[in-house]
Design a protein around this motif. Sequence first.
Motif: not given
Length: 115
Positions: A34-36, A41-43, A45-49
Amino acid sequence: MGAIQRTALALVIIGAINWGLIGFFRFDLVSAIFGGQDAFLSRVIFGLVGISGLACLAQLFKPMEEVEVDSTRHVHKDLNYNTEFGEEPDFTKPKDPKKKKPNVNKHKGNTPKKK
């Protein structure tokens, strides 16, 4: 298990795999896709996890009775194999030669004759 719980469990598994990759190979799969780490989008995904981990934490403290059982399995209740309370003969002890054998011929006319 509901749809939200399954989704949360899937995200926790993804997070665990990502942490394993970071720990063993220093490779962040979510950031690579997702680009770093600073990408939006990475943030997300990390938040949802992280939120999924909190949702799965509630499952850890549920009593076992509340866990859903597969209703397609056939459960046989009250099976009795006569294994408790000494219902089976104990073959570990030697036979007592003085003990009289029971008469198995209980039908009339088939009794053994005395000498």
